[in-house]
Design a protein around this motif. Structure first.
Motif, PDB file in Angstrom:
ATOM      1  N   MET A   1       0.895  -1.349  -0.122  1.00  0.00           N
ATOM      2  CA  MET A   1       0.076   0.107  -0.090  1.00  0.00           C
ATOM      3  C   MET A   1       0.874   1.176   0.190  1.00  0.00           C
ATOM      4  N   SER A   2       2.086   1.318   0.805  1.00  0.00           N
ATOM      5  CA  SER A   2       2.922   2.466   0.960  1.00  0.00           C
ATOM      6  C   SER A   2       3.917   2.708  -0.061  1.00  0.00           C
ATOM      7  N   ARG A   3       4.280   1.340  -0.644  1.00  0.00           N
ATOM      8  CA  ARG A   3       5.329   1.453  -1.527  1.00  0.00           C
ATOM      9  C   ARG A   3       6.905   1.779  -0.573  1.00  0.00           C
ATOM     10  N   LEU A   4       6.884   1.293   0.532  1.00  0.00           N
ATOM     11  CA  LEU A   4       8.057   1.571   1.258  1.00  0.00           C
ATOM     12  C   LEU A   4       8.560   0.155   1.367  1.00  0.00           C
ATOM     13  N   GLU A   5       9.799   0.096   1.511  1.00  0.00           N
ATOM     14  CA  GLU A   5      10.905  -0.802   1.521  1.00  0.00           C
ATOM     15  C   GLU A   5      10.379  -1.882   2.784  1.00  0.00           C
ATOM     16  N   LYS A   6      10.274  -3.253   2.620  1.00  0.00           N
ATOM     17  CA  LYS A   6      10.009  -3.965   3.956  1.00  0.00           C
ATOM     18  C   LYS A   6      11.082  -3.837   4.949  1.00  0.00           C
ATOM     19  N   SER A   7      12.355  -3.638   4.757  1.00  0.00           N
ATOM     20  CA  SER A   7      13.380  -3.417   5.825  1.00  0.00           C
ATOM     21  C   SER A   7      13.154  -2.208   6.649  1.00  0.00           C
ATOM     22  N   LYS A   8      12.628  -0.976   6.175  1.00  0.00           N
ATOM     23  CA  LYS A   8      12.294   0.011   6.694  1.00  0.00           C
ATOM     24  C   LYS A   8      10.918  -0.017   7.669  1.00  0.00           C
ATOM     25  N   ILE A   9      10.073  -0.814   6.824  1.00  0.00           N
ATOM     26  CA  ILE A   9       8.598  -1.075   7.533  1.00  0.00           C
ATOM     27  C   ILE A   9       8.990  -1.875   8.914  1.00  0.00           C
ATOM     28  N   SER A  10      10.056  -2.772   8.639  1.00  0.00           N
ATOM     29  CA  SER A  10      10.389  -4.088   9.707  1.00  0.00           C
ATOM     30  C   SER A  10      11.032  -3.226  11.145  1.00  0.00           C
ATOM     31  N   ARG A  11      11.854  -2.118  10.784  1.00  0.00           N
ATOM     32  CA  ARG A  11      12.586  -1.295  11.730  1.00  0.00           C
ATOM     33  C   ARG A  11      11.481  -0.399  12.297  1.00  0.00           C
ATOM     34  N   ALA A  12      10.510   0.142  11.710  1.00  0.00           N
ATOM     35  CA  ALA A  12       9.709   0.831  12.221  1.00  0.00           C
ATOM     36  C   ALA A  12       8.701   0.050  13.304  1.00  0.00           C
ATOM     37  N   ILE A  13       8.420  -0.882  12.620  1.00  0.00           N
ATOM     38  CA  ILE A  13       7.502  -1.862  13.480  1.00  0.00           C
ATOM     39  C   ILE A  13       8.078  -2.127  14.993  1.00  0.00           C
ATOM     40  N   THR A  14       9.265  -2.607  14.755  1.00  0.00           N
ATOM     41  CA  THR A  14       9.972  -2.836  15.970  1.00  0.00           C
ATOM     42  C   THR A  14      10.254  -1.565  16.965  1.00  0.00           C
ATOM     43  N   LYS A  15      10.437  -0.599  16.686  1.00  0.00           N
ATOM     44  CA  LYS A  15      10.520   0.763  17.441  1.00  0.00           C
ATOM     45  C   LYS A  15       8.818   1.217  17.824  1.00  0.00           C
ATOM     46  N   LEU A  16       7.938   1.005  16.887  1.00  0.00           N
ATOM     47  CA  LEU A  16       6.713   1.061  17.551  1.00  0.00           C
ATOM     48  C   LEU A  16       6.249   0.057  18.525  1.00  0.00           C
ATOM     49  N   GLU A  17       6.613  -1.112  18.619  1.00  0.00           N
ATOM     50  CA  GLU A  17       6.438  -2.211  19.460  1.00  0.00           C
ATOM     51  C   GLU A  17       7.256  -1.853  20.578  1.00  0.00           C
ATOM     52  N   GLU A  18       8.425  -1.437  20.547  1.00  0.00           N
ATOM     53  CA  GLU A  18       9.205  -1.012  21.715  1.00  0.00           C
ATOM     54  C   GLU A  18       8.462   0.170  22.618  1.00  0.00           C
ATOM     55  N   ARG A  19       7.807   0.978  22.066  1.00  0.00           N
ATOM     56  CA  ARG A  19       7.173   1.931  22.559  1.00  0.00           C
ATOM     57  C   ARG A  19       5.863   1.568  23.043  1.00  0.00           C
ATOM     58  N   GLY A  20       5.375   0.330  22.956  1.00  0.00           N
ATOM     59  CA  GLY A  20       4.204  -0.215  23.249  1.00  0.00           C
ATOM     60  C   GLY A  20       2.929   0.240  22.512  1.00  0.00           C
ATOM     61  N   TRP A  21       3.181   0.807  21.353  1.00  0.00           N
ATOM     62  CA  TRP A  21       2.060   1.536  20.535  1.00  0.00           C
ATOM     63  C   TRP A  21       1.557   0.171  19.653  1.00  0.00           C
ATOM     64  N   VAL A  22       2.172  -0.950  19.273  1.00  0.00           N
ATOM     65  CA  VAL A  22       1.658  -1.673  18.325  1.00  0.00           C
ATOM     66  C   VAL A  22       2.123  -3.212  18.692  1.00  0.00           C
ATOM     67  N   GLU A  23       1.308  -4.123  18.527  1.00  0.00           N
ATOM     68  CA  GLU A  23       1.506  -5.575  18.746  1.00  0.00           C
ATOM     69  C   GLU A  23       1.152  -6.542  17.676  1.00  0.00           C
ATOM     70  N   ARG A  24       1.953  -7.445  17.781  1.00  0.00           N
ATOM     71  CA  ARG A  24       1.504  -8.521  16.541  1.00  0.00           C
ATOM     72  C   ARG A  24       0.918  -9.586  17.151  1.00  0.00           C
ATOM     73  N   SER A  25       0.080 -10.181  16.111  1.00  0.00           N
ATOM     74  CA  SER A  25      -0.912 -11.322  16.474  1.00  0.00           C
ATOM     75  C   SER A  25      -0.647 -12.191  15.342  1.00  0.00           C
ATOM     76  N   TYR A  26      -0.527 -13.734  15.513  1.00  0.00           N
ATOM     77  CA  TYR A  26      -0.707 -14.303  14.430  1.00  0.00           C
ATOM     78  C   TYR A  26      -1.769 -14.353  13.446  1.00  0.00           C
ATOM     79  N   SER A  27      -1.518 -14.147  12.001  1.00  0.00           N
ATOM     80  CA  SER A  27      -2.637 -13.979  11.030  1.00  0.00           C
ATOM     81  C   SER A  27      -3.230 -15.253  11.175  1.00  0.00           C
ATOM     82  N   LYS A  28      -4.616 -14.988  11.024  1.00  0.00           N
ATOM     83  CA  LYS A  28      -5.760 -16.359  10.856  1.00  0.00           C
ATOM     84  C   LYS A  28      -5.586 -16.591   9.401  1.00  0.00           C
TER      85      LYS A  28
END
Length: 150
Positions: free
Chosen positions: A61-88
């Motif tokens: 959707m964003s055309r962002l590189e997966k590595s940049k997205i992965s780093r952003a997700i990690t930082k957002l998780e560290e802040r406690g703003w985002v969590e992962r759940s296994y996809s159904k």
């Protein structure tokens, strides 16, 4: 010798400059208020608007590189703003969603984005803003119709 090519009339260059100019105007507001970078902001918004959502879907959707997205997700998780759940749908994939702590941040950032958009609309004029958005959507649709480059 090549014919003279005017970079100022090269559409991808003009679009890049316009995107960077507007993005750089907005960036200090959320950086100073929330200490997040542009990729983190974009990822957070995709999760807030479309979540639960996979990192792959955000990338498409964003055309962002997966590595940049992965780093952003990690930082957002560290802040406690985002969590992962296994996809159904895909067992090895994770869906991303806002946490209880992430929702207020998302809503405040959405308010900031809305106010920035309103400022742009006031500056450009409502009709001009609408015309620009329509032209950009039309351009995206037409570009997506072109055959893939080799």
């Amino acid at each position: 010798m090549f014919p003279i090519f005017d970079l100022d009339d090269f559409l991808p260059f003009r679009l890049h400059l316009a995107a960077e100019s507007t993005s750089q105007r907005f960036y200090p507001q959320y950086r100073d208020a929330f200490q997040i970078n542009r990729t983190e902001w974009r990822v957070l918004f995709h999760i807030g608007q479309h979540g639960p959502i996979s990192a792959n879907h955000i990338s498409r959707m964003s055309r962002l590189e997966k590595s940049k997205i992965s780093r952003a997700i990690t930082k957002l998780e560290e802040r406690g703003w985002v969590e992962r759940s296994y996809s159904k749908e895909h067992r090895r994939s994770h869906d991303l969603l806002l946490t209880q702590e992430g929702r207020p941040a998302f809503h405040e950032l959405a308010k900031m984005a809305s106010e920035f958009n309103e400022m742009l609309e006031q500056h450009l004029g409502k009709g001009e803003m609408k015309k620009i958005l329509q032209q950009l959507r039309s351009l995206e649709d037409r570009i997506n119709e072109l055959p893939e480059a080799d």
